[in-house]
Design a protein around this motif. Structure first.
Motif, PDB file in Angstrom:
ATOM      1  N   VAL A 173      30.330 -45.763 -25.176  1.00 19.74           N
ATOM      2  CA  VAL A 173      29.240 -44.857 -24.821  1.00 19.74           C
ATOM      3  C   VAL A 173      27.799 -45.116 -25.822  1.00 19.74           C
ATOM      4  CG1 VAL A 173      30.431 -42.756 -23.959  1.00 19.74           C
ATOM      5  CG2 VAL A 173      30.134 -43.078 -26.408  1.00 19.74           C
ATOM      6  N   HIS A 198      24.680 -45.112 -23.892  1.00 15.11           N
ATOM      7  CA  HIS A 198      24.285 -43.703 -23.454  1.00 15.11           C
ATOM      8  C   HIS A 198      23.575 -43.150 -24.781  1.00 15.11           C
ATOM      9  CE1 HIS A 198      25.308 -39.194 -23.214  1.00 15.11           C
ATOM     10  NE2 HIS A 198      24.813 -39.377 -22.035  1.00 15.11           N
ATOM     11  N   SER A 223      23.362 -34.849 -26.629  1.00 19.12           N
ATOM     12  CA  SER A 223      24.693 -35.744 -26.292  1.00 19.12           C
ATOM     13  C   SER A 223      25.533 -35.008 -25.581  1.00 19.12           C
ATOM     14  CB  SER A 223      25.361 -36.219 -27.507  1.00 19.12           C
ATOM     15  OG  SER A 223      24.080 -37.219 -28.440  1.00 19.12           O
ATOM     16  N   ARG A 274      24.418 -34.209 -21.704  1.00 13.56           N
ATOM     17  CA  ARG A 274      24.238 -34.980 -20.587  1.00 13.56           C
ATOM     18  C   ARG A 274      25.712 -35.459 -20.263  1.00 13.56           C
ATOM     19  NH1 ARG A 274      19.034 -38.883 -22.539  1.00 13.56           N
ATOM     20  NH2 ARG A 274      17.519 -37.325 -21.819  1.00 13.56           N
ATOM     21  N   GLU A 293      25.942 -34.755 -16.300  1.00  7.55           N
ATOM     22  CA  GLU A 293      25.625 -36.118 -15.412  1.00  7.55           C
ATOM     23  C   GLU A 293      26.645 -36.349 -14.416  1.00  7.55           C
ATOM     24  OE1 GLU A 293      24.787 -39.320 -17.929  1.00  7.55           O
ATOM     25  OE2 GLU A 293      22.925 -38.461 -18.840  1.00  7.55           O
ATOM     26  N   PRO A 339      28.537 -41.764 -18.396  1.00  5.32           N
ATOM     27  CA  PRO A 339      27.783 -42.835 -19.005  1.00  5.32           C
ATOM     28  C   PRO A 339      29.164 -43.724 -20.090  1.00  5.32           C
ATOM     29  CG  PRO A 339      27.402 -41.107 -20.489  1.00  5.32           C
ATOM     30  CD  PRO A 339      28.326 -40.443 -19.206  1.00  5.32           C
TER      31      PRO A 339
END
Length: 531
Positions: A379, A382, A458, A461, A465, A469
Motif C-alpha cells: 500500500v 496509496h 487513509s 479511502r 474505494e 489499492p
C-alpha cells in the motif's frame, strides 16, 4: 510501544521516484467533510481525562500505570467501550489470557534515607505470592524486607564483576542499557549470587535525571529488581566512594494467570460487510502514558466519532480496536509484549483474511518536524497519494518496517494484512519514554490534528474505494531487493530458484492488477486481501 532502534528496524526509505503526484486524486467533498469533523481540542480533552484518571492496582510500577490484567485495565476498557456505545457502534469486549503481575509500592532506603523507586514489570519482588504459593526473599521482617550492602556493579557484565569481586548476598547498582531486551544484566547478577538489582539510567535518558523508567524485564522474576533515577544513583555512587551503603528494600510482587481485554467496536459496511478496515491502538500504559499510548486510544475514539457521524457509511466494515496488554502480558521465549494484538490476530482469522487495511496508532501528535509512516509494501503508493493530497509529503516519510516492537508487527507480519503505522515522534521524546514525564501537556501534541487527518483519510479511502489499492507487485519487488541483500552476504549459496519463483509470482500479480474490468473487482479484491 517499544523503542524501534537501528538494530531492530530494517527500513527501506521510499522517496517520490515512481510515486509522484502524477494522477493525483484530489480530496473529495465527502472526504473533506469527514476531515473537518475531527477535533483535536476534543481529543486533547479526552487525553487529559484518560491519562489523569486515578489508578490503584499497579502503583508499585509507577503512579498512573495501567498494566496487563489489572483492575485498572478492566476499568479503562469499560470506559472506552462506553464511549463507542454512545456513538451507536456495536461493541464487544473480548477477553484473553495473560500473565499477570501486581506490585505494591516500593520502599527503598539507603543508610536510612528514602529513595524514590519503582518495581520493574515481570522482575522479582522481596516477597509475595506466585501461582498460589507464598515466597519470601528478604532477611528481616518475616522475609518481606531485604537489608544488605550495596555494590556499584557498573554495566553489570562479567568484566564488571571480575573487577569488583564477590557480590553474593549483596545488592548491585547497575546502569541499564539496550544490548538486549530484556537486559541480561539480571541474569548475570543472579548467576553471581546477588540478592537484588537496582537499575538506573538508560541510553536515551538525556537530561531527565529524575526520571523513573519502566519496562518489562520479562522472565527474571527470581531476583528482586527495582529502578531509581540517575540523580539517586549518582548520590549512591558518591556515598559508595567514601563509605559503605546499606540498603533496605521491600517490594511485594504477586504473580498469577489473569485476563486482559480488547475492546472491539463495529461500524457495519454497506456493500462489503465481510471486508474489513481496522484501526487499532493500545490503551495500557506505564505511568500516565500521555504519548504512549493514551494518544492512540483517544485517536481511536475521535476517528470513530467522525465516521459514526458521517452522512455516508463506508462500503467496507470498520473495526475500532482498543488493544489491551501491549506493554506486557505474554509468556514467550522471544518477548512478552503485544499480547492484545496477538490475541486479536489469533481470534479473528476471518478479519485477517479479508482486511483491506489495518492502521495501528501508537504515539501521535508529538511536536516533531519530521514523522515516519511505516507501511507494508503493498500500500505504499496509496499512502504516498494520501500524503501528497494532504500536503504532508515533505514532513512525513514512508518506510517499510520489520519490527516486533509495536502491534503493527502482529497485524502486518504475523497476520499478513496490508498495514500502516504512524510514528510521529523524534529523539526528544525518548528522554521521557516510559517515565513519569510522559504526561498530558497540550504543547506535547501540536501535531495531533494533522495526524488525525492523515490516519482518517487513509482509512476512508480503504473503506470506500471500489478497487483496493493493494499492489502485490510491490511486495514482490521489495522481497527481491531483500533477497539480493542476503545473496551478497552468502555468495556460495544460490538464490536463483527462489528469485525465479518470485518472478513468476510478480508476473501473476501484474496480470491481476492490470485487469480493470469492474465485474472482476470483487474477486480481485479477495485475491489481494488473502495473498
Amino acid at each position: 510501544m517499544k523503542p524501534i532502534a537501528a538494530h531492530t528496524l530494517f527500513a527501506l526509505v521510499v522517496g517520490c521516484v515512481g510515486l509522484s503526484a502524477t494522477g493525483r486524486t484530489a480530496i473529495s467533498a465527502s472526504e473533506q467533510q469527514l476531515l473537518n469533523s475531527l477535533s483535536a481540542p476534543r481529543a486533547l480533552e479526552d487525553l487529559r481525562r484518560l491519562s489523569t484518571a486515578p489508578t490503584q492496582s499497579s502503583e508499585g510500577l509507577g503512579p498512573g500505570t495501567v498494566v496487563s490484567g489489572s483492575a485498572d485495565e478492566t476499568k479503562l476498557a469499560e470506559r472506552i467501550a462506553d464511549t463507542f456505545r454512545k456513538l451507536g457502534l456495536a461493541v464487544r469486549i473480548e477477553e484473553f489470557p495473560v500473565r499477570s503481575y501486581r506490585y505494591a509500592p516500593v520502599t527503598l532506603l539507603a543508610n536510612g534515607a528514602r529513595i524514590p523507586a519503582i518495581s520493574l514489570q515481570a522482575a522479582g519482588g522481596t516477597w509475595g505470592r506466585r501461582d498460589g504459593v507464598d515466597y519470601a526473599r528478604g532477611n528481616e521482617a518475616g522475609g518481606h524486607r531485604l537489608r544488605v550492602a550495596l555494590v556499584d556493579a557498573g554495566n553489570g557484565y562479567a568484566a564488571d564483576y571480575a573487577r569488583i569481586g564477590d557480590v553474593r548476598g549483596k545488592a548491585v547498582l547497575v546502569r541499564r542499557e539496550l544490548r538486549d531486551w530484556p537486559p541480561p544484566q539480571i541474569t548475570e547478577a543472579a548467576s553471581r549470587g546477588a540478592a537484588a538489582v537496582i537499575f538506573y539510567d538508560h541510553p536515551s535518558s538525556g537530561e531527565q535525571v529524575d526520571a523513573l523508567r519502566q519496562d518489562s524485564m520479562w522472565g527474571h522474576e527470581q531476583l528482586p529488581t527495582v529502578a531509581v533515577s540517575v540523580r539517586s544513583a549518582k548520590a549512591l555512587q558518591t556515598q559508595l566512594a567514601s563509605a559503605t551503603v546499606e540498603i533496605q528494600l521491600e517490594n511485594r510482587a504477586d504473580v498469577s494467570d489473569g485476563h486482559s481485554r480488547n475492546v472491539v467496536a463495529l461500524l457495519r459496511g454497506t456493500e462489503f460487510p465481510d471486508e474489513w478496515v481496522v484501526v487499532s491502538g493500545h490503551y495500557d500504559r506505564w505511568f500516565q502514558g500521555g504519548l504512549d499510548n493514551t494518544s492512540g486510544a483517544v485517536a481511536l475514539m475521535e476517528i470513530a466519532r467522525a465516521f459514526a457521524a458521517a452522512k455516508v457509511r463506508p462500503r467496507r466494515s470498520m473495526l475500532f480496536v482498543a488493544v489491551g496488554s501491549e506493554e506486557a502480558g505474554l509468556e514467550d521465549p522471544e518477548r512478552d509484549w503485544l499480547a492484545g494484538s496477538h490475541a486479536f490476530v489469533n481470534q479473528h482469522p476471518e478479519v485477517m483474511r479479508s482486511a483491506a487495511l489495518i492502521v495501528n496508532v501508537d504515539g501521535i501528535g508529538w511536536p516533531s518536524t519530521k514523522a515516519t509512516l511505516l507501511s507494508t509494501p503493498d500500500v505504499l503508493a496509496h499512502q504516498q497519494a494520501v500524503l501528497t493530497d494532504l500536503g504532508h509529503d515533505k514532513r512525513v516519510s514512508l518506510k517499510i518496517p520489520s519490527s516486533s516492537a509495536i502491534d503493527a508487527w502482529n497485524f502486518g507480519v504475523a497476520g499478513g494484512a496490508a498495514m500502516i503505522h504512524l510514528m510521529d515522534l523524534d529523539p526528544s521524546y525518548f528522554s521521557v519514554y516510559h517515565t513519569q514525564m510522559d504526561v498530558f501537556r497540550a504543547d506535547h501534541f501540536t501535531n495531533l490534528q494533522a495526524d488525525l487527518r492523515l490516519l482518517t483519510l487513509s482509512l476512508v479511502r480503504a473503506a470506500t474505494e471500489p478497487r483496493l489499492p493493494i499492489a502485490l507487485t510491490a511486495v514482490a519487488d521489495y522481497v527481491d531487493s531483500q533477497l539480493l541483500l542476503d545473496a551478497a552476504k552468502v555468495p556460495e549459496i544460490s538464490f536463483a530458484d527462489t528469485r525465479a519463483a518470485l518472478k513468476d509470482f510478480r508476473a501473476a500479480a501484474a496480470a491481476i492488477e492490470a485487469n480493470q474490468q469492474p465485474k472482476a473487482t470483487e474477486s480481485i479484491n479477495r485475491v489481494m486481501m488473502s495473498t
